[in-house]
Design a protein around this motif. Structure first.
Motif, PDB file in Angstrom:
ATOM      1  N   GLY A 134     -69.548 -38.894   8.059  1.00 55.71           N
ATOM      2  CA  GLY A 134     -68.664 -38.584   6.951  1.00 55.71           C
ATOM      3  C   GLY A 134     -68.291 -39.850   6.202  1.00 55.71           C
ATOM      4  N   ASP A 135     -67.561 -39.668   5.102  1.00 58.37           N
ATOM      5  CA  ASP A 135     -67.119 -40.793   4.284  1.00 58.37           C
ATOM      6  C   ASP A 135     -65.701 -41.187   4.680  1.00 58.37           C
ATOM      7  N   ILE A 136     -65.414 -42.482   4.560  1.00 54.40           N
ATOM      8  CA  ILE A 136     -64.073 -42.978   4.852  1.00 54.40           C
ATOM      9  C   ILE A 136     -63.491 -43.511   3.558  1.00 54.40           C
ATOM     10  N   THR A 137     -62.322 -42.988   3.176  1.00 56.55           N
ATOM     11  CA  THR A 137     -61.633 -43.413   1.969  1.00 56.55           C
ATOM     12  C   THR A 137     -60.414 -44.229   2.361  1.00 56.55           C
ATOM     13  N   PHE A 138     -60.329 -45.435   1.824  1.00 55.79           N
ATOM     14  CA  PHE A 138     -59.195 -46.320   2.080  1.00 55.79           C
ATOM     15  C   PHE A 138     -58.298 -46.303   0.851  1.00 55.79           C
ATOM     16  N   THR A 139     -57.014 -46.090   1.056  1.00 52.05           N
ATOM     17  CA  THR A 139     -56.041 -46.106  -0.033  1.00 52.05           C
ATOM     18  C   THR A 139     -55.018 -47.192   0.258  1.00 52.05           C
ATOM     19  N   THR A 140     -54.805 -48.062  -0.724  1.00 54.79           N
ATOM     20  CA  THR A 140     -53.828 -49.136  -0.543  1.00 54.79           C
ATOM     21  C   THR A 140     -52.442 -48.649  -0.939  1.00 54.79           C
ATOM     22  N   LYS A 141     -51.448 -49.446  -0.659  1.00 59.23           N
ATOM     23  CA  LYS A 141     -50.074 -49.095  -1.015  1.00 59.23           C
ATOM     24  C   LYS A 141     -49.863 -49.111  -2.522  1.00 59.23           C
ATOM     25  N   THR A 142     -50.722 -49.822  -3.251  1.00 59.19           N
ATOM     26  CA  THR A 142     -50.634 -49.839  -4.716  1.00 59.19           C
ATOM     27  C   THR A 142     -51.401 -48.685  -5.354  1.00 59.19           C
ATOM     28  N   GLY A 143     -52.110 -47.886  -4.551  1.00 63.89           N
ATOM     29  CA  GLY A 143     -52.837 -46.729  -5.065  1.00 63.89           C
ATOM     30  C   GLY A 143     -54.322 -46.954  -5.277  1.00 63.89           C
ATOM     31  N   ASP A 144     -54.808 -48.174  -5.084  1.00 64.16           N
ATOM     32  CA  ASP A 144     -56.241 -48.443  -5.213  1.00 64.16           C
ATOM     33  C   ASP A 144     -56.986 -47.733  -4.086  1.00 64.16           C
ATOM     34  N   GLN A 145     -58.184 -47.244  -4.396  1.00 62.03           N
ATOM     35  CA  GLN A 145     -59.007 -46.569  -3.394  1.00 62.03           C
ATOM     36  C   GLN A 145     -60.416 -47.128  -3.420  1.00 62.03           C
ATOM     37  N   PHE A 146     -61.029 -47.160  -2.246  1.00 61.89           N
ATOM     38  CA  PHE A 146     -62.459 -47.412  -2.182  1.00 61.89           C
ATOM     39  C   PHE A 146     -63.018 -46.597  -1.034  1.00 61.89           C
ATOM     40  N   VAL A 147     -64.272 -46.188  -1.211  1.00 64.53           N
ATOM     41  CA  VAL A 147     -64.917 -45.280  -0.269  1.00 64.53           C
ATOM     42  C   VAL A 147     -66.080 -45.997   0.403  1.00 64.53           C
ATOM     43  N   VAL A 148     -66.161 -45.845   1.718  1.00 59.10           N
ATOM     44  CA  VAL A 148     -67.313 -46.312   2.480  1.00 59.10           C
ATOM     45  C   VAL A 148     -68.121 -45.066   2.827  1.00 59.10           C
ATOM     46  N   LYS A 149     -69.324 -44.980   2.304  1.00 59.22           N
ATOM     47  CA  LYS A 149     -70.176 -43.809   2.511  1.00 59.22           C
ATOM     48  C   LYS A 149     -70.695 -43.743   3.937  1.00 59.22           C
ATOM     49  N   GLU A 150     -71.109 -42.553   4.361  1.00 57.93           N
ATOM     50  CA  GLU A 150     -71.563 -42.335   5.742  1.00 57.93           C
ATOM     51  C   GLU A 150     -72.777 -43.171   6.112  1.00 57.93           C
ATOM     52  N   LYS A 151     -73.647 -43.446   5.152  1.00 59.76           N
ATOM     53  CA  LYS A 151     -74.850 -44.208   5.484  1.00 59.76           C
ATOM     54  C   LYS A 151     -74.569 -45.703   5.643  1.00 59.76           C
ATOM     55  N   GLU A 152     -73.397 -46.173   5.205  1.00 53.51           N
ATOM     56  CA  GLU A 152     -73.044 -47.584   5.344  1.00 53.51           C
ATOM     57  C   GLU A 152     -72.385 -47.899   6.679  1.00 53.51           C
ATOM     58  N   LEU A 153     -71.971 -46.896   7.414  1.00 53.85           N
ATOM     59  CA  LEU A 153     -71.140 -47.113   8.589  1.00 53.85           C
ATOM     60  C   LEU A 153     -71.681 -46.316   9.765  1.00 53.85           C
ATOM     61  N   HIS A 154     -71.746 -46.916  10.927  1.00 53.00           N
ATOM     62  CA  HIS A 154     -72.165 -46.185  12.115  1.00 53.00           C
ATOM     63  C   HIS A 154     -70.947 -45.859  12.967  1.00 53.00           C
ATOM     64  N   SER A 155     -71.143 -45.164  14.064  1.00 50.28           N
ATOM     65  CA  SER A 155     -70.027 -44.653  14.858  1.00 50.28           C
ATOM     66  C   SER A 155     -69.155 -45.756  15.445  1.00 50.28           C
ATOM     67  N   THR A 156     -69.734 -46.906  15.778  1.00 48.39           N
ATOM     68  CA  THR A 156     -68.929 -48.013  16.309  1.00 48.39           C
ATOM     69  C   THR A 156     -67.953 -48.518  15.256  1.00 48.39           C
ATOM     70  N   GLY A 157     -68.419 -48.670  14.033  1.00 46.79           N
ATOM     71  CA  GLY A 157     -67.540 -49.099  12.948  1.00 46.79           C
ATOM     72  C   GLY A 157     -66.467 -48.087  12.650  1.00 46.79           C
ATOM     73  N   ARG A 158     -66.835 -46.803  12.656  1.00 45.82           N
ATOM     74  CA  ARG A 158     -65.866 -45.742  12.401  1.00 45.82           C
ATOM     75  C   ARG A 158     -64.794 -45.722  13.488  1.00 45.82           C
ATOM     76  N   SER A 159     -65.206 -45.890  14.732  1.00 49.52           N
ATOM     77  CA  SER A 159     -64.264 -45.907  15.844  1.00 49.52           C
ATOM     78  C   SER A 159     -63.358 -47.138  15.776  1.00 49.52           C
TER      79      SER A 159
END
Length: 182
Positions: free
Chosen positions: A138-163
């Motif tokens: 799946g994709d991981i979306t990071f949201t900062t306290k200022t409202g900025d967002q960036f998405v890490v797509k599923e193909k960029e991250l493996h299970s160790t990174g997600r964990s």
């Protein structure tokens, strides 16, 4: 026989050498990229982007075209084109080292082509992992306290990174949400 130098043979053999060496470079590229970063292996996770393999492949193809073009014909116009192709291959080779995710206990850093996101865990407000039911990706979306967002797509991250992102977000008191993709 050995006294006459043949530029066509030289450039043809250079193209064949690139054909043979390019797969080896593609195999060892992540190791090369991982080993030449100066960081502490015990506190940082380095994840190269799969796009790097394609960039290395394109770099090899550009070099092969350059050498075959020089083997076929040599005049000032072809030399200029060859120089431009060589510069393009150097640029693509450099770009292949600039796509990665670096996860440490202090910050999260993501480089993707000409885009760079670097946030300390204290700056993040929410981490959302969106997945498809029946899949472990799946994709991981990071949201900062200022409202900025960036998405890490599923193909960029493996299970160790997600964990690791899950563990570090919990340790740094960042809201971590898992939900089904809509």
């Amino acid at each position: 026989m050995l006294k006459n130098f043949s530029p066509s043979l030289f450039f043809s053999m250079s193209a064949v050498t690139v054909v043979v060496v390019a797969p080896i470079i593609m195999i060892f590229h992540p190791i090369f990229q991982n080993e030449f970063f100066l960081y502490n292996n015990s506190s940082v996770t380095f994840i190269p982007n799969p796009l790097n393999f394609r960039l290395v492949l394109i770099t090899g193809l550009v070099l092969i075209v350059m050498f075959w073009l020089l083997a076929y014909k040599r005049n000032m116009k072809v030399y200029v084109i060859g120089l431009l192709l060589f510069i393009l291959s150097i640029g693509l080779g450099y770009l292949s080292t600039q796509n990665y995710i670096l996860i440490s206990q202090e910050e999260l850093e993501r480089h993707y082509l000409f885009e760079e996101h670097q946030y300390r865990w204290e700056e993040l407000d929410e981490v959302v992992y969106e997945y498809v039911v029946g899949s472990n990706k799946g994709d991981i979306t990071f949201t900062t306290k200022t409202g900025d967002q960036f998405v890490v797509k599923e193909k960029e991250l493996h299970s160790t990174g997600r964990s690791l992102i899950y563990q570090l977000s919990r340790a740094n008191e960042v809201t971590y949400i898992e939900r089904e993709k809509r």
